[in-house]
Design a protein around this motif. Structure first.
Motif, PDB file in Angstrom:
ATOM      1  N   GLU A 150      19.216  22.640  12.287  1.00  0.00           N
ATOM      2  CA  GLU A 150      20.481  22.014  12.405  1.00  0.00           C
ATOM      3  C   GLU A 150      21.660  22.186  11.515  1.00  0.00           C
ATOM      4  N   THR A 192      14.216  16.510  18.652  1.00  0.00           N
ATOM      5  CA  THR A 192      14.019  15.188  18.519  1.00  0.00           C
ATOM      6  C   THR A 192      13.886  14.507  19.720  1.00  0.00           C
ATOM      7  N   ARG A 236      20.000   9.494  17.427  1.00  0.00           N
ATOM      8  CA  ARG A 236      19.857   8.956  15.890  1.00  0.00           C
ATOM      9  C   ARG A 236      19.106   9.830  14.969  1.00  0.00           C
ATOM     10  N   LYS A 237      18.213  10.501  15.485  1.00  0.00           N
ATOM     11  CA  LYS A 237      17.231  11.402  14.796  1.00  0.00           C
ATOM     12  C   LYS A 237      18.032  12.543  14.361  1.00  0.00           C
ATOM     13  N   LEU A 238      19.063  13.006  14.772  1.00  0.00           N
ATOM     14  CA  LEU A 238      20.048  14.313  14.274  1.00  0.00           C
ATOM     15  C   LEU A 238      20.550  13.875  12.946  1.00  0.00           C
ATOM     16  N   ASP A 239      20.297  12.552  12.552  1.00  0.00           N
ATOM     17  CA  ASP A 239      20.695  12.362  11.141  1.00  0.00           C
ATOM     18  C   ASP A 239      19.903  13.058   9.990  1.00  0.00           C
ATOM     19  N   PRO A 240      20.462  14.151   9.298  1.00  0.00           N
ATOM     20  CA  PRO A 240      19.768  14.776   8.345  1.00  0.00           C
ATOM     21  C   PRO A 240      18.665  13.999   7.484  1.00  0.00           C
ATOM     22  N   ARG A 241      18.919  12.678   7.178  1.00  0.00           N
ATOM     23  CA  ARG A 241      18.061  12.062   6.438  1.00  0.00           C
ATOM     24  C   ARG A 241      16.945  11.511   7.149  1.00  0.00           C
ATOM     25  N   ALA A 242      16.985  11.577   8.380  1.00  0.00           N
ATOM     26  CA  ALA A 242      15.594  11.584   9.407  1.00  0.00           C
ATOM     27  C   ALA A 242      15.023  12.844   9.888  1.00  0.00           C
ATOM     28  N   TRP A 291      14.611  15.674   7.729  1.00  0.00           N
ATOM     29  CA  TRP A 291      14.142  16.100   6.691  1.00  0.00           C
ATOM     30  C   TRP A 291      12.544  16.213   6.391  1.00  0.00           C
ATOM     31  N   TRP A 294      22.643  23.473  19.043  1.00  0.00           N
ATOM     32  CA  TRP A 294      22.621  22.047  19.088  1.00  0.00           C
ATOM     33  C   TRP A 294      21.657  21.419  19.857  1.00  0.00           C
TER      34      TRP A 294
END
Length: 687
Positions: A56, A89, A39-45, A47, A82
């Motif tokens: 990433e 993360t 879930r932390k791979l989301d760029p919003r998390a 940044w 990756w």
């Protein structure tokens, strides 16, 4: 062994068992952390961690290029890039997962219960605990759970706080003084108490613990922010370097693909510390929780690592809080058994903590004579005792008992004054015991020695603080003579006597103006201003709600010497960051020798001399460096969570040790790791 001794021993045993059972990192923790890491791979998390965000972005770019190019090396580099992001993360997710496991057990305390709320007219109604508001008064009796945080305003009871503190032995909570605070979810074991609720629903002490151990409210500290800025700056520099290398290589007819340049960039930016930085901060707070200390912010944990002055409130912190009888001294001509018998008789009606301690001290089985009228202690007479047919016994302040003896035809022997003076000079409180029997004048039998009892083992702990370079100062409202005696017994470096809350605050500000980091331990409402002003304010869990609200840490064991653990963890946090930063920068050197020759050896054969690891092919060299760059993050996760061990020593010695172990280690490890990886990777077909 006293109850307090038993409590301390039990807590110590529990704490070590808890730490030893939970500090070991195992495969199950990694597996449980994987969903959170994904879930932390989301760029919003991501940044907030600029280094890993750049990796990433690089992984996304190489994925696109590998699809277009379809080379084995491209796909290998992409796969490990990756994994590099995932491992970064994963480190944070593992650290957070350890806190969430603790939070799950705390949630069991929040089961909704019924409460007996007392109205202003004295009537009692049964309501849900969720309906309680600050200011409500509830009655809690043996076997019932306390429905919310509050202060005991009536009664005294033993309370089981094991669900919060892990402490198996019950503790006493009573109205008045500094042991009145109770925590919602704990259980009353005996008697009945009236509790005034001090928290609103959703804002209890347990709610705050859950939020903090889960990390949802963990803010980045100034040190962590500064290090992030440094890492972001280094990342930006290497982005520019690798970007310009493309055109320099093209100009020198040594054309490089963007996949190779991306691999170079990821290997050169500080990915190791960038991936582990957040986990180090979370783990620091987690280690405090495992030692039963709740830190309200990561900033407080960091500040603890730099503390050099510790102020401690005497009552309830250095001493047990209530004066206790330690001995009964007879005057010449009176036997020990006689003075003890009458001292106990005179205390049967004394319900003060001091009076109860006298009864506990004297083991002789003494019963009041038939027809006895107990004389309770009063502030006016300053005496307690009993009146029986043909017998009167009094115990109290020296001047009051002396006057009583004179009124009843007796005289006070000179030895009495000598005993009283000796006890007072030692910082104790003397209580004189006298008796009048039928047909005789009143006479003095002896003197009871009351003293503030210093907690066991505290002197040795202060010696440890001194070895860590921390100066200890005891603060008390006692007179200078008493303060000096207690300070000498406890082993503190200095003391402030007859201190008001304003005096405590002024002392802290004076120390801070001198550039010192100040920690304050306290448990009373009068300590709240000083706890709020201190850089590290450690409130005792046995203390008042005001003290716990003012501090930025709460010691659930109420052990003032726990500051040693707090300071060690703070220093450990700072040292761990420094050590892994040193390692991260040092291990880049090997990557220069792996990737740069591989990139340019075809056009500039003379660069072959830089291939000191004798890597098989340029392609295997690049892939080996990328793989090592990812695997080293996983290898260092246990160290980030456990922390680098702190040993009391000078800053120079710590720096030398850091450079020797993590600087030299960070230099050597990649050479060995990349070479070993290359031995297998170059055998991959098509590479």
């Amino acid at each position: 062994m006293t109850t307090l001794d038993t409590n301390a021993h039990s807590m110590n045993t529990h704490e070590h068992a808890q730490v030893s059972s939970q500090s070991v990192l195992n495969a199950a923790q990694f597996v449980q952390a994987v969903p959170g890491a994904l879930r932390k791979l989301d760029p919003r998390a991501l940044w907030q961690t600029p280094v890993m965000l750049v990796v990433e972005i690089g992984a996304v770019a190489t994925t696109v290029m590998s699809i277009l190019d379809a080379s084995v090396m491209g796909w290998l580099v992409t796969f490990w890039l990756w994994l590099t992001v995932l491992f970064g993360t994963l480190a944070e997710s593992v650290a957070e997962g350890r806190g969430k496991a603790q939070a799950a057990s705390l949630r069991a305390l929040q089961e909704e219960t019924t409460a007996r709320r007392r109205a202003s007219d004295g009537t009692v109604e049964v309501v849900s605990s969720a309906a309680l508001r600050a200011g409500d008064v509830v009655l809690v009796t043996a076997g019932e759970r306390i429905p919310g945080d509050g202060d005991v305003i009536e009664g005294v009871a033993s309370v089981d706080e094991s669900a919060v503190t892990g402490e198996s032995a019950p503790v006493i909570r009573e109205s008045g003084g500094d042991r009145s605070a109770v925590t919602g979810g704990t259980t009353v074991l005996s008697d009945e108490i009236a509790v005034r609720i001090t928290s609103e629903p959703g804002h209890s002490f347990v709610d705050r613990m859950i939020a903090l151990v889960e990390g949802s409210e963990r803010q980045k500290t100034p040190n962590e922010i500064a290090l992030n800025v440094l890492l972001a700056s280094l990342t930006a520099i290497f982005l520019v370097v690798c970007g310009t290398l493309y055109y320099q290589a093209d100009y020198s007819h040594a054309h490089q693909s963007w996949i190779v340049l991306t691999a170079l960039m990821v290997c050169l930016i500080p990915t190791t510390i960038g991936a582990l930085l957040s986990a180090i901060g979370i783990a620091g707070m987690d280690r405090l929780v495992r030692r039963n200390v709740l830190a309200m912010s990561g900033r407080a944990v960091e500040a603890a690592g730099d503390v050099d002055v510790l102020l401690l409130d005497k009552t309830g912190t250095i001493t047990y809080g209530n004066r206790r009888a330690t001995e009964v001294v007879p005057v010449p001509g009176v036997t020990q058994s006689d003075v003890e018998t009458y001292a106990k008789l005179s205390s049967l009606a004394d319900e003060t903590p001091e009076g109860r301690s006298i009864v506990e001290l004297i083991s002789a089985d003494v019963a009041a004579p038939a027809g006895t009228v107990l004389v309770e202690f009063s502030a006016m007479t300053r005496m307690s005792g009993l009146d029986a047919p043909g017998l009167q016994v009094r115990k109290g302040a020296g001047s009051a008992v002396t006057a009583w003896v004179a009124e009843n035809g007796g005289t006070v022997p000179d030895a009495t004054d000598d005993i009283v003076l000796g006890i007072s000079s030692a910082g104790g409180t003397p209580l004189v015991v006298a008796v009048q029997e039928a047909g005789s004048a009143a006479r003095v039998l002896g003197v009871i020695h009351l003293k503030d009892v210093v907690k066991e083992g505290i002197r040795e702990r202060f010696d440890e603080l001194r070895a860590m370079g921390i100066r200890t100062v005891m603060i008390t409202g006692d007179n200078a003579v008493t303060a000096k005696a207690i300070a000498a017994e406890a082993g503190v470096d200095d003391f402030l006597a007859e201190a008001t809350p304003e005096d405590k605050l002024a002392l802290i500000r004076e120390q801070q103006r001198g550039g010192r980091m100040v920690a304050m331990c306290g448990d009373g409402t009068n300590d709240a201003p000083a706890l709020a002003q201190a850089d590290v304010g450690v409130a005792m869990n046995t203390g008042t709600t005001a003290a716990k609200e003012a501090g930025n840490m709460v010691d659930l064991d109420s052990d003032p010497t726990k500051l040693i653990d707090i300071v060690e963890i703070g220093k450990q946090l700072l040292i761990t960051r420094g050590a892994l930063t040193t390692f991260s920068i040092a291990n880049d050197i090997a990557k220069y020798f792996a990737i740069l020759p591989a990139m340019f050896v075809a056009s500039f054969p003379q660069l072959k001399v830089l291939n000191i690891m004798h890597l098989a092919t340029p392609q295997s060299a690049i892939v080996s460096a990328v793989v090592f760059n990812a695997l080293i993050i996983v290898a260092l996760i246990p160290l980030a969570l456990k922390g680098v061990r702190y040993r009391p020593s000078s800053a120079d010695a710590l720096l030398k040790r850091n450079l020797l172990i993590y600087g030299v280690g960070g230099l050597i490890a990649p050479f060995l790791g990349i070479k070993l990886l290359d031995l297998g990777i170059h055998l991959i077909p098509g590479l």
